[in-house]
Design an enzyme around this catalytic site. Structure first.
Site, short mmCIF file in Angstrom:
data_model
loop_
_atom_site.label_atom_id
_atom_site.label_comp_id
_atom_site.label_asym_id
_atom_site.label_seq_id
_atom_site.Cartn_x
_atom_site.Cartn_y
_atom_site.Cartn_z
N HIS A 7 0.82 -1.15 0.02
CA HIS A 7 0.05 0.02 -0.01
C HIS A 7 0.89 1.38 -0.05
O HIS A 7 2.10 1.32 0.21
CB HIS A 7 -1.06 -0.09 1.17
CG HIS A 7 -0.32 0.17 2.61
ND1 HIS A 7 -0.15 -1.08 3.33
CD2 HIS A 7 0.00 0.95 3.40
CE1 HIS A 7 0.47 -0.72 4.26
NE2 HIS A 7 0.69 0.50 4.55
N GLU A 43 -7.91 4.49 9.84
CA GLU A 43 -7.61 4.56 8.59
C GLU A 43 -8.28 3.42 7.88
O GLU A 43 -9.22 2.93 8.12
CB GLU A 43 -6.11 3.50 8.49
CG GLU A 43 -6.13 2.32 9.61
CD GLU A 43 -6.29 0.93 8.85
OE1 GLU A 43 -6.03 0.91 7.76
OE2 GLU A 43 -6.74 0.12 9.76
N GLN A 60 -4.00 3.47 1.51
CA GLN A 60 -4.14 3.40 3.15
C GLN A 60 -4.38 5.08 3.54
O GLN A 60 -3.39 5.80 3.28
CB GLN A 60 -3.13 2.92 3.72
CG GLN A 60 -3.36 2.94 5.31
CD GLN A 60 -2.42 2.24 6.19
OE1 GLN A 60 -1.25 2.50 5.89
NE2 GLN A 60 -2.85 1.41 7.37
N HIS A 84 3.83 7.15 3.69
CA HIS A 84 4.73 6.28 3.58
C HIS A 84 4.35 5.00 2.41
O HIS A 84 3.36 5.24 1.85
CB HIS A 84 4.82 5.00 4.85
CG HIS A 84 3.62 4.45 5.37
ND1 HIS A 84 2.47 5.12 6.25
CD2 HIS A 84 3.08 3.36 4.97
CE1 HIS A 84 1.47 4.33 6.24
NE2 HIS A 84 1.83 3.25 5.57
N GLU A 134 7.50 0.96 5.16
CA GLU A 134 6.73 -0.16 5.90
C GLU A 134 6.96 -1.50 5.26
O GLU A 134 6.90 -1.53 4.01
CB GLU A 134 5.37 0.18 5.98
CG GLU A 134 4.47 -0.83 6.74
CD GLU A 134 2.99 -0.46 6.94
OE1 GLU A 134 2.55 0.71 6.60
OE2 GLU A 134 2.22 -1.51 7.02
C1 V0V Z 1 9.21 11.84 9.52
N1 V0V Z 1 10.26 12.08 8.75
C2 V0V Z 1 9.76 11.52 7.46
C3 V0V Z 1 8.40 11.04 7.77
N2 V0V Z 1 8.25 11.40 9.06
N3 V0V Z 1 10.19 11.59 6.51
C4 V0V Z 1 9.43 11.04 5.45
N4 V0V Z 1 8.36 10.44 5.67
C5 V0V Z 1 7.94 10.36 6.73
N5 V0V Z 1 6.61 9.97 6.76
C6 V0V Z 1 11.33 13.03 9.06
C7 V0V Z 1 11.18 14.18 9.52
O1 V0V Z 1 10.82 15.27 8.29
C8 V0V Z 1 12.53 14.63 10.52
O2 V0V Z 1 13.52 14.85 9.50
C9 V0V Z 1 12.65 13.30 10.85
O3 V0V Z 1 12.18 12.20 9.91
C10 V0V Z 1 12.46 12.93 12.52
O4 V0V Z 1 10.71 13.28 12.26
P1 V0V Z 1 10.13 14.12 13.55
O5 V0V Z 1 9.17 14.68 13.05
O6 V0V Z 1 11.30 14.32 14.50
O7 V0V Z 1 9.59 12.24 14.03
P2 V0V Z 1 10.25 11.15 15.08
O8 V0V Z 1 11.45 11.28 14.66
O9 V0V Z 1 9.38 11.28 16.46
O10 V0V Z 1 9.46 9.91 14.09
C11 V0V Z 1 9.60 9.68 12.87
C12 V0V Z 1 9.51 8.21 12.74
C13 V0V Z 1 8.11 8.03 13.22
C14 V0V Z 1 9.71 7.82 11.13
C15 V0V Z 1 10.59 7.74 13.49
O11 V0V Z 1 7.20 8.91 12.29
C16 V0V Z 1 7.70 6.51 13.15
O12 V0V Z 1 7.98 5.85 14.07
N6 V0V Z 1 7.00 5.98 12.25
C17 V0V Z 1 6.55 4.87 11.89
C18 V0V Z 1 5.15 4.33 12.46
C19 V0V Z 1 4.22 4.97 11.86
O13 V0V Z 1 4.61 6.01 10.89
N7 V0V Z 1 2.84 4.82 11.99
C20 V0V Z 1 1.74 5.28 11.14
C21 V0V Z 1 1.24 4.58 10.18
P3 V0V Z 1 14.41 16.24 9.75
O14 V0V Z 1 13.27 17.36 10.07
O15 V0V Z 1 15.15 15.87 11.14
O16 V0V Z 1 15.19 16.46 8.40
S1 V0V Z 1 0.45 3.23 10.91
C22 V0V Z 1 0.27 1.92 9.47
O17 V0V Z 1 0.84 2.22 8.37
C23 V0V Z 1 -0.39 0.88 9.88
C24 V0V Z 1 -1.33 0.55 11.00
C25 V0V Z 1 -0.55 -0.22 8.89
O18 V0V Z 1 -0.14 0.04 7.58
O19 V0V Z 1 -1.10 -1.35 8.93
CO CO Z 2 0.50 1.51 6.52
#
Ligand code: V0V
Ligand code: CO
Length: 146
Positions: A7, A43, A60, A84, A134
């Site tokens: 997705h 979602e 998604q 993502h 992901e």
């Molecule tokens: C953050 N950054 C991204 C980003 N999110 N870059 C590209 N795409 C994204 N989606 C960048 C952000 O601009 C910062 O860059 C840096 O990463 C750190 O971001 P932050 O805002 O300080 O946030 P953090 O470090 O607290 O968290 C970032 C991470 C977090 C990626 C670690 O979002 C995470 O754990 N994501 C995984 C879980 C997730 O996204 N869940 C929601 C979907 P600069 O400014 O430092 O350059 S749930 C889902 O998909 C489900 C349930 C499913 O499919 O089944």
């Molecule tokens: Co997802």
């Protein structure tokens, strides 16, 4: 290792409005709407095709359930848009181990619960050319292995 794009995740501020856009304007079928509380999202999954391994590809749509969640933080910083890219695999442990061996940061030591009974983990966007990737093992793959 990866068999398809499972997705594309899109961050939205209003899930119902976004569902209406992708369903009514683009014509995609809504197959699931739910909450994954651990990830802080409400979602919707919209099916875009079916593939030979029995799994599908989806859009998604992700609305945050709380401001301090990944999608809540993303929206505050960037506004709505592409969040993502999810690669499908039949073996998420093997895929995560392989990506880790290549030196990328996989975010969870063990896969977590995802949408529709899937198992998921993520690769840090800073290790993925700016894209949050992901890894997802769909429920039907896990069921077939039992
Ligand atoms: C953050 N950054 C991204 C980003 N999110 N870059 C590209 N795409 C994204 N989606 C960048 C952000 O601009 C910062 O860059 C840096 O990463 C750190 O971001 P932050 O805002 O300080 O946030 P953090 O470090 O607290 O968290 C970032 C991470 C977090 C990626 C670690 O979002 C995470 O754990 N994501 C995984 C879980 C997730 O996204 N869940 C929601 C979907 P600069 O400014 O430092 O350059 S749930 C889902 O998909 C489900 C349930 C499913 O499919 O089944
Ligand atoms: Co997802």
């Amino acid at each position: 290792m990866f068999t398809r794009i499972d997705h594309v995740g899109i961050a939205v501020t209003d899930l119902d409005e976004a569902v209406a856009l992708y369903r009514d304007v683009y014509g995609f079928e809504v197959v699931h709407v739910g909450v994954v509380e651990e990830q802080g999202v409400r979602e919707a999954m919209l099916r875009t095709n079916a593939t030979g391994d029995g799994a599908c590809s989806y859009l998604q749509l992700l609305e945050p359930t709380r401001a301090d969640s990944p999608v809540g933080k993303f929206l505050a910083k960037n506004g709505p848009g592409l969040h993502h890219l999810a690669f499908g695999t039949a073996n998420i442990e093997a895929a995560a181990a392989s990506v880790t061996e290549q030196g990328l940061r996989v975010l969870y030591p063990e896969p977590k619960a995802g949408s529709m009974g899937s198992r998921i983990t993520f690769v840090h966007p800073k290790d993925g050319a700016g894209v949050l990737v992901e890894l997802v093992e769909p429920a039907q793959v896990a069921a077939a292995a039992r």
